[in-house]
Each structure stands twice: as structure tokens, then as C-alpha cells.
Design a protein around this motif. Structure first.
Motif, mmCIF file in Angstrom:
data_model
loop_
_atom_site.group_PDB
_atom_site.id
_atom_site.type_symbol
_atom_site.label_atom_id
_atom_site.label_comp_id
_atom_site.label_asym_id
_atom_site.label_seq_id
_atom_site.Cartn_x
_atom_site.Cartn_y
_atom_site.Cartn_z
ATOM 1 N N LYS A 261 0.861 -1.184 0.000
ATOM 2 C CA LYS A 261 0.000 0.000 0.000
ATOM 3 C C LYS A 261 0.893 1.229 0.000
ATOM 4 O O LYS A 261 1.693 1.430 0.920
ATOM 5 C CB LYS A 261 -0.911 0.024 1.237
ATOM 6 C CG LYS A 261 -1.943 1.153 1.183
ATOM 7 C CD LYS A 261 -2.614 1.379 2.515
ATOM 8 C CE LYS A 261 -1.721 2.213 3.401
ATOM 9 N NZ LYS A 261 -2.381 2.645 4.656
ATOM 10 N N HIS B 56 -6.111 -6.782 9.453
ATOM 11 C CA HIS B 56 -5.733 -7.303 8.136
ATOM 12 C C HIS B 56 -5.387 -8.785 8.249
ATOM 13 O O HIS B 56 -4.462 -9.160 8.981
ATOM 14 C CB HIS B 56 -4.529 -6.543 7.578
ATOM 15 C CG HIS B 56 -4.739 -5.068 7.454
ATOM 16 N ND1 HIS B 56 -4.525 -4.185 8.500
ATOM 17 C CD2 HIS B 56 -5.150 -4.313 6.409
ATOM 18 C CE1 HIS B 56 -4.796 -2.963 8.101
ATOM 19 N NE2 HIS B 56 -5.172 -3.006 6.830
ATOM 20 N N ILE C 225 -9.844 -6.847 4.998
ATOM 21 C CA ILE C 225 -9.724 -5.697 5.899
ATOM 22 C C ILE C 225 -11.059 -5.534 6.616
ATOM 23 O O ILE C 225 -12.073 -5.242 5.984
ATOM 24 C CB ILE C 225 -9.370 -4.413 5.128
ATOM 25 C CG1 ILE C 225 -8.131 -4.626 4.262
ATOM 26 C CG2 ILE C 225 -9.156 -3.262 6.091
ATOM 27 C CD1 ILE C 225 -7.764 -3.433 3.405
ATOM 28 N N ASP D 113 -6.702 3.001 5.780
ATOM 29 C CA ASP D 113 -6.597 2.024 4.691
ATOM 30 C C ASP D 113 -6.707 2.671 3.315
ATOM 31 O O ASP D 113 -6.555 1.989 2.298
ATOM 32 C CB ASP D 113 -7.681 0.951 4.843
ATOM 33 C CG ASP D 113 -7.503 0.147 6.114
ATOM 34 O OD1 ASP D 113 -6.373 -0.319 6.358
ATOM 35 O OD2 ASP D 113 -8.480 -0.017 6.868
#
Length: 390
Positions: free
Chosen positions: A180, A191, A202, A209
Motif C-alpha cells: 500500500k 488485516h 480488511i 486504509d
């Protein structure tokens, strides 16, 4: 050198035979790389290094495929090699080398193999056993992975959860990795991953996020990155505050000039932007003044010390927050607030610095004069440093 090597082996195995209960095994007689990776269609050689003189000893043995099933592949000795004719992918030996070669790898070749050798050294009646194992993987190169999201609808913080799935059209023995904003995503309470990390769950979704997700698919012979997938989350409001470029603000109180038009803005960290409602409060009642992020006030039309409130509401998260402030009319002059906020911290410091420099210079001057004319020193100090007193 060859005689020295043979002598060392003879000495070692003689000791094994003399000591009662010693197992005649030789772990260093042969060596084999424990894991080898190959590509479908290529050839592979399981290279065996022998650490003894194959010309002067007698040895025999076999290659087995022990996983996923136990199969005899090849038996060999100093004279011949007998391939297992039941195998379509026939391995072959080239004596005196006991290495195993596959001319064409396929997925059935993958597994765990074991080499067993019995060696009879000159002068030692009992054979010495050597066993080695090797794991063989046969892979298809991975194609570019694709990320899918479930559900595909909008995501609301603390209410929804999401599953990101990474998949490839071609590839075997695939493992996945998630990034990410170019940072590796690891397991946590929020997660969780599948065994091969192909799916990322998630739950619940959070503001943190938000970002671009990339999946890396890899096996022992190849690696590919997916295109970025954007994850958008509705959240807030957070850190609600009322700001104004005019007037002077001190702990929730705005001081403004009585005849100056003032604009206030209700600001919060939120996605999507909030719906803002401006409310005036008195002891006995409240009144909704307007809706919108910006509020215009004419202070001369309002009573002294009136209290206001901004209420922010997020239509997607269904969350709201509010903050209040008091408006006080006082003649502070245009630009005075900005000067007082930015310059107040510097003015005392500047004053102290200048005063200190002046005093130091005067004292140095007095000391110099005193060294030359002691009686005139006090008079000089008086006129130089304290003219008003003198």
C-alpha cells in the motif's frame, strides 16, 4: 594427493569399525544441493558431488522419488544404470557420475527425491551408507496479476469490510505480496490473509486504509506486479475547527472590529465534505442562521459576547461533530491580530537583545576609559550609558 585422501577415508572408517555401536554412515561422502527450481519444458541436473575416488571403490545405490509417492527411479552400480521404464520423463545416469538428469521438466517431476548409496572402500569389508535428499519444484512463469475488490460499492469507515483478491491467469507455485503506497502490508487484527496471501481481508475498514494497492505475484522463477488499485473510504468528520483570517482568536473567542465584515469557515477532515450548519445561541434559545461551510457576520448588528456554534454532518458516515466560539467586538485595528500573533513572540526577544548589546558596549567603554583616566570613568559612563539620569 589421491593417496592421502584414500588414506584418510581408510583411517576414518577403521575407527568406525573399532568403536562398538558405531553406525557406518558417511554424511560427507557425497553432497547435493537440497532444493532446486526449474521451469516447465527445461532440463534439470541434480548434480551429485562425490568426495571419494570412484575408480578405486565399489558402490551401488538408487534414486527414489519419495513425495508425493514413493517410486524407484534408477538403480546404479559401477557397471550399469537401469532407468525406471514406467516413467514418461525418463531420468538418466552417466556413470561413474551418479547425478540425475531430467531432459524435459513437467509438473509431475515436482517432488522430493532421495539418493541412497552404499560404498565399499578398499580394506573395509562393511559398506558405508550415504543418503541425500533434494526437493524439486517445477513452475510455470506467472502472468501479470489482477486485483479485484469485494464489494465493489463505496466503503464507509467502521461500518464496512472489504476483500482484495490477487489472481494470475498463468503460473504455478504462486505466492503473493501486498503493498500500500509502496509499503508492505502485513498481518494484523484488522488485516488477515489467505495461506498464499492471494486475498487480503480488511475488517473493519478505516481511514488509514485509503491508498493505492499493488499486488506482487511470484514463484521460484518469475515475479510480476499488478496495476495499482485505488481504495477509497468515506470517513469523518475529524478535527473540526472554526477559522477566520480577520480578528484575533484566543481559546475559542474571536475579537473583531465592530464595523468590520468577518467571514468564518468550518473546517474538518472528512470524506465526502461535511454539511455545515451555523447556529447562534443565547441563554433562552438557539437559532439556525445558515447552511454551508462559510459564515458571514456583521459584528455591529450583534450583541456583545454572542456565542455561535458550527455543526458538521457527514451524509455517508452518518457521523457529526460540533464546535462553538464566542464573538466579541473590540477595536483592535486592521491587521493588528496578525501582527500580534506573528510579531508578539519576536518583539520582546528583539528588545532584550538590543538592550543587552548596548549595556555590554557601554561597560566595555567604561572599562577602557577607567584604565586610562580613573577619575573620569564614572562621568563617561553617566553621559554615555545613562544620559537621562546625568
Amino acid at each position: 594427493m589421491e593417496c592421502v585422501g584414500v588414506s584418510m577415508f581408510l583411517l576414518m572408517f577403521t575407527i568406525f569399525l573399532i568403536i562398538p555401536g558405531t553406525d557406518t554412515k558417511c554424511t560427507e561422502c557425497v553432497s547435493l544441493q537440497p532444493t532446486q527450481h526449474g521451469k516447465v519444458g527445461d532440463s534439470m541436473l541434480l548434480k551429485v558431488e562425490t568426495h571419494f575416488d570412484v575408480q578405486n571403490v565399489t558402490f551401488q545405490g538408487s534414486w527414489y522419488k519419495i513425495k508425493p509417492n514413493n517410486t524407484l527411479l534408477v538403480t546404479f552400480d559401477n557397471i550399469n544404470a537401469i532407468p525406471n521404464l514406467r516413467l514418461t520423463n525418463r531420468p538418466a545416469l552417466s556413470l561413474p557420475d551418479v547425478s540425475l538428469k531430467f531432459d524435459h521438466l513437467d509438473e509431475e517431476t515436482q517432488g522430493e527425491y532421495e539418493l541412497q548409496i552404499n560404498i565399499v572402500f578398499p580394506g573395509i569389508p562393511s559398506p558405508v551408507a550415504a543418503t541425500k535428499r533434494v526437493t524439486v519444484t517445477v513452475s510455470v512463469p506467472v502472468s501479470i496479476p489482477v486485483i479485484s475488490k469485494t464489494p465493489e460499492s463505496e466503503l464507509v469507515e467502521d461500518r464496512d469490510n472489504v476483500t482484495l483478491t490477487c489472481s494470475v491467469e498463468h503460473g504455478t507455485n504462486v505466492q503473493y505480496k501486498w503493498l500500500k503506497n509502496n509499503m508492505v502490508v502485513g498481518p494484523s487484527e484488522q488485516h488477515t490473509f489467505s495461506q498464499d496471501y492471494g486475498t487480503l481481508d480488511i475488517n473493519p475498514i478505516k481511514k488509514e486504509d485509503i491508498g493505492q494497492y499493488i499486488c506482487e505475484a511470484q514463484n521460484h522463477i518469475s515475479s510480476k506486479l499488478s496495476k495499482p488499485a485505488e481504495l477509497i473510504v468515506f470517513y469523518g468528520p475529524y478535527n473540526l475547527a472554526v477559522n477566520s483570517e480577520q480578528g484575533l482568536k484566543t481559546e475559542g473567542v474571536f475579537m473583531v472590529n465592530p464595523e468590520e465584515l468577518v467571514y468564518f469557515e468550518c473546517i474538518a477532515d472528512s470524506n465526502p465534505p461535511n454539511t455545515c450548519v451555523w447556529i447562534s445561541k443565547t441563554k433562552n434559545s438557539t437559532e439556525v442562521l445558515m447552511t454551508g461551510p462559510r459564515f458571514e457576520v456583521k459584528p455591529h448588528e450583534l450583541p456583545q459576547g454572542k456565542e455561535f456554534l458550527c455543526r458538521a454532518f457527514n451524509n455517508m458516515t452518518k457521523k457529526q461533530d460540533e464546535t462553538k466560539f464566542t464573538l466579541v467586538m473590540s477595536r483592535i485595528g486592521k491587521g493588528k491580530a496578525k501582527y500580534s500573533q506573528e510579531g508578539s513572540a519576536l518583539s520582546p526577544l528583539t528588545f532584550i537583545t538590543i538592550s543587552s548589546v548596548v549595556i555590554i558596549v557601554c561597560m566595555m567603554f567604561v572599562l577602557l576609559r577607567k584604565s586610562c583616566h580613573p577619575r573620569r570613568s564614572m562621568i563617561s559612563f553617566c553621559f554615555v550609558c545613562l544620559p537621562s539620569v546625568c
